[in-house]
Design an enzyme around this catalytic site. Structure first.
Site, PDB file in Angstrom:
ATOM      1  CG  HIS A  96      42.338  24.396  14.104  1.00 40.22           C
ATOM      2  ND1 HIS A  96      41.719  25.502  12.467  1.00 40.22           N
ATOM      3  CD2 HIS A  96      43.038  25.076  14.316  1.00 40.22           C
ATOM      4  CE1 HIS A  96      42.356  26.277  12.450  1.00 40.22           C
ATOM      5  NE2 HIS A  96      43.116  26.542  14.036  1.00 40.22           N
TER       6      HIS A  96
ATOM      7  CG  HIS B 173      47.637  27.112  16.373  1.00 42.22           C
ATOM      8  ND1 HIS B 173      47.505  27.731  15.234  1.00 42.22           N
ATOM      9  CD2 HIS B 173      46.136  27.618  15.977  1.00 42.22           C
ATOM     10  CE1 HIS B 173      47.420  28.303  14.149  1.00 42.22           C
ATOM     11  NE2 HIS B 173      45.769  27.790  15.235  1.00 42.22           N
TER      12      HIS B 173
ATOM     13  NE  ARG C  27      51.115  29.826  18.954  1.00 40.83           N
ATOM     14  CZ  ARG C  27      50.337  30.282  18.875  1.00 40.83           C
ATOM     15  NH1 ARG C  27      50.710  30.300  16.926  1.00 40.83           N
ATOM     16  NH2 ARG C  27      49.192  31.524  18.335  1.00 40.83           N
TER      17      ARG C  27
ATOM     18  CE  LYS D 296      43.886  27.391   8.605  1.00 43.21           C
ATOM     19  NZ  LYS D 296      44.656  27.439  10.320  1.00 43.21           N
TER      20      LYS D 296
ATOM     21  CG  HIS E 162      41.678  31.863   9.264  1.00 44.42           C
ATOM     22  ND1 HIS E 162      41.969  31.589  10.298  1.00 44.42           N
ATOM     23  CD2 HIS E 162      41.488  33.265   8.788  1.00 44.42           C
ATOM     24  CE1 HIS E 162      41.986  33.130  10.650  1.00 44.42           C
ATOM     25  NE2 HIS E 162      41.195  33.605   9.788  1.00 44.42           N
TER      26      HIS E 162
ATOM     27  CG  HIS F 287      38.716  28.615  12.768  1.00 45.06           C
ATOM     28  ND1 HIS F 287      38.672  30.000  12.043  1.00 45.06           N
ATOM     29  CD2 HIS F 287      40.310  29.146  12.838  1.00 45.06           C
ATOM     30  CE1 HIS F 287      39.909  30.256  11.872  1.00 45.06           C
ATOM     31  NE2 HIS F 287      40.972  29.435  12.044  1.00 45.06           N
TER      32      HIS F 287
ATOM     33  CG  ASP G  42      42.464  28.653  16.281  1.00 45.00           C
ATOM     34  OD1 ASP G  42      43.196  28.007  15.724  1.00 45.00           O
ATOM     35  OD2 ASP G  42      41.430  29.679  15.807  1.00 45.00           O
TER      36      ASP G  42
ATOM     37  CB  ALA H 249      44.569  36.847  17.192  1.00 45.36           C
TER      38      ALA H 249
HETATM   39 ZN   LIG Z   1      43.885  28.335  13.469  1.00 47.23          ZN
END
Ligand SMILES: [Zn+2]
Length: 340
Positions: A12, A14, A16, A94, A133, A168, A244, A260
């Site tokens: 998992h 990110h 960008r 997702k 999520h 997560h 994450d 966040a």
């Molecule tokens: Zn995430």
């Protein structure tokens, strides 16, 4: 001292886009064999989006052996045909409940919507994993994950062939659900920061710590203990590592309305080594290998190459205060293990 383990996969992340992507991808690619790439920023809704994004990530990685595993973002625009078209490029799709975290305004409003159920049906048919999520946006922040468990149960009950990853997880209730109640096709990822922090580490120790702030927020000490128990001791094969890691520019975190996300990629693996060794288990490194290197890929149906290893050595290093304009997890702290 030096120790070695099968090269881990981060289930998992990110990455960008643009300059930030070029900064952060190499950090993950240097340590992990694979990464499951989340589809919120930039939004990845179609097979073409996923292919184009995968190309950018591979270019930035500069390591041909690193494999980004692509995912689609589910929105009200997603159709069964879009799932079918993407089955060769995306391992998962997702579900973000609308408004629950970064760039989720166009996420799923009604999890019982007939259009969405048709999409789940097609995912089940083609063998695409559903990543969730799991937070109910309208619930009180500490209750969001527990409240959404009912939605997860409903989806799991309706689609008996669908594989689901609860992303997560942060509560004892979620760990219990995966380990004791859910069928074997349900798994969960745990981040490194949720193995370290409770809510006290965000707002309860002498001030607010914007770089510890993420969604879902870390919870109570008993939740932290349950997550550690699951990560260190579970033998189900269905608890695995997903960092994450989620970079935001320093100014967007240190703000009146801070973003966040915890940027943990540069320190995740040395921190996991430290945590697992502190667990006191004699087989701590083999347990870490299950958590970070083999459980995730196996759940996704991917091969594990046991000859592909990574070494860590003891030798303290201090985490930089900033990396490419982003404050990493454990900035300024000294960590006893480093990637060799
Ligand atoms: Zn995430």
């Amino acid at each position: 001292m030096r120790l070695s383990l099968i090269r881990p996969s981060d289930m998992h992340v990110h990455f960008r886009d643009g300059a930030m992507l070029r900064d952060v991808v190499p950090q993950t690619a240097a340590q992990f064999r694979r990464a499951v790439v989340m589809p919120n920023v930039p939004p990845i809704e179609t097979a073409d989006d996923a292919r184009a994004y995968e190309r950018k990530i591979r270019e930035a990685a500069g390591d041909a052996a690193f494999r980004p595993l692509m995912t689609l973002k589910l929105t009200h625009r997603t159709t069964p045909a879009m799932i079918r078209d993407a089955r060769d490029v995306a391992v998962a799709a997702k579900l973000y409940p609308a408004g629950v975290t970064t760039a989720s305004h166009d996420g799923i409003g009604d999890p019982d919507d007939p259009g969405l159920l048709a999409v789940f049906e097609e995912m089940q048919r083609v063998g695409m994993i559903l990543c969730i999520h799991g937070e109910a946006p309208d619930a009180f922040v500490l209750d969001r994950e527990a409240t959404y468990l009912d939605v997860v149960r409903r989806i799991v009950g309706r689609f008996p062939g669908l594989k689901v990853v609860m992303e997560h997880i942060t509560t004892a209730a979620s760990a219990r659900y995966v380990e004791e109640e859910a069928p074997a096709r349900i798994a969960a990822t745990i981040t490194v920061h949720h193995l370290v922090h409770t809510l006290d580490d965000v707002i309860g120790k002498g001030g607010i710590r914007p770089h510890h702030f993420c969604y879902p927020v870390p919870k109570r000490p008993e939740d932290l203990r349950a997550l550690r128990r699951a990560a260190f001791h579970s033998t189900s094969g269905r608890i695995f590592f997903g960092s994450d890691t989620a970079p935001h520019p320093k100014g967007a975190k240190e703000s009146a309305c801070g973003c966040a996300g915890v940027y943990s990629a540069p320190v995740a693996l040395p921190t996991l080594v430290e945590l697992f060794l502190e667990s006191g288990r004699e087989d701590a490194i083999r347990r870490l290998e299950a958590f970070a290197s083999t459980n995730g890929p196996r759940f996704y149906g991917l091969p594990v190459d046991e000859s592909d290893t990574i070494s860590l050595e003891d030798g303290p290093w201090t985490v930089p205060a900033e990396m490419g304009g982003v404050v990493p997890f454990r900035a300024g702290e000294t960590i006893p293990w480093r990637v060799a």
